[in-house]
Write an enzyme that holds these catalytic residues in place. Sequence first.
Site: not given
Length: 443
Positions: A147, A230, A258
């Site tokens: 994702y 990623d 994050k």
Amino acid sequence: MGYPTIDASNALWARAQGLIPSGTQTLAKGPGQWSDGVAPKYLCRGKGSRVWDVDGNDYVDLVMGVGPLSLGYAHPEVDAAIAAQLKDGITFSLMHPLEVEVAELVRDVVPGVESVRYSKTGADVTSAAIRVARAFTGKSKVLCCGYHGWHDWYIAVTDKTAGIPTAAQDLTYTFAYNDLDSVKEAIAAGLGEDLAAIILEPTVFEAPQDGFLQGLRRICDETGALLVFDEMWTGFRLALGGAQARFDLRADLCTFSKAVANGMPLSLLTGRREVMSVCDRDVFFYTTFGGEALSLAAAKRTIEIMRDEPVFEHLARQGHALKDGFNTIAEELGLDYARCVGFPERSLVKLAAPAGHDVDPLVMKTFVQQEMIARGVLWGGFHNVSYAHGDAEVEQVLRAYREVLPLLDAATRDGSLPERLRGKVLEKVFRKVDNFHVKPVGR
């Protein structure tokens, strides 16, 4: 134990209808992933590993902001760094020293990093990474696995393609995790001739098999494509140096967000200087808030704490306690359909229908969430462990599992599970964790 009163949450939700499309800014936080009628909808305070909703109910949080709260809510040293910077200003008319200081710190702790650029969200920097790869290689197509955000180049491989031109959809393809053959087949079909990048989450819940990541590195070297990691989830969680340090492999570009700033909005595009140099002139990637100082101050202190304190040892220890504890309870009860998988720092509870029983796993998950919430645990199926999760919180979660799993098994086997739900069944998760929207080359 008791199901929470959520009147204030529901009143806010009613006000959001028609005003905020889909009602939420983050899909994972919306009622589709939380049983409407049981779960709180709005949180207003957090401290350590606990949160309070707008009705005053408190919970041990296993979601932690969907990943960013690596050290815990309201960490005193990080908050002090933010407060100190706030006294001097947030955003300035010229560059701020923290832009250099944080870049140097990231370079020092993450292997292979020679250049650093900032933005605000993960989708920003993964999209920037693809643009950089295309500029550097002079090629256009992308192979992805995982994702990677909401921008056109990635969402084109999902079923959320409304508003995306066909031309953009024809540039991105997918491959299956731990399946080098699916990559080789794409290359052999001609994709390699115009392949700018292979981008993937280095791991989600399945560990990379021996040779998988190394094979991707080799394919990129052979085709001239760039390898992009990623690291929204793996960065500053699996190790201080992220997946590159954990798996001893170098990517050409890595993206982070994050956990890097303990909840403040910051994302990083990092990589080899040779590759990142296209940002000097050829690639336009600038944002007004890229050098916003509060987030940079938070990132600096967060990374320093991770470097100087046993953060990762703590995440592994508490994560193991939760993962192994769940699996032990399930095994003792004979629940071969319930298991916890993944790395201890971030694990996933997987539920499947027991043999001989026709039950939707989403109904099972909804029931477990309902009962965990009734026992003071904010549970979405994951264990996102933070530095603030202490032994008391771990024991509260395991105590809840000891009570909830027998209830799940009994209701599943006697067919009463749907009748025991007090709220709506959860919606399917858009963000898949395996079988990543595999789109064949010859479509």
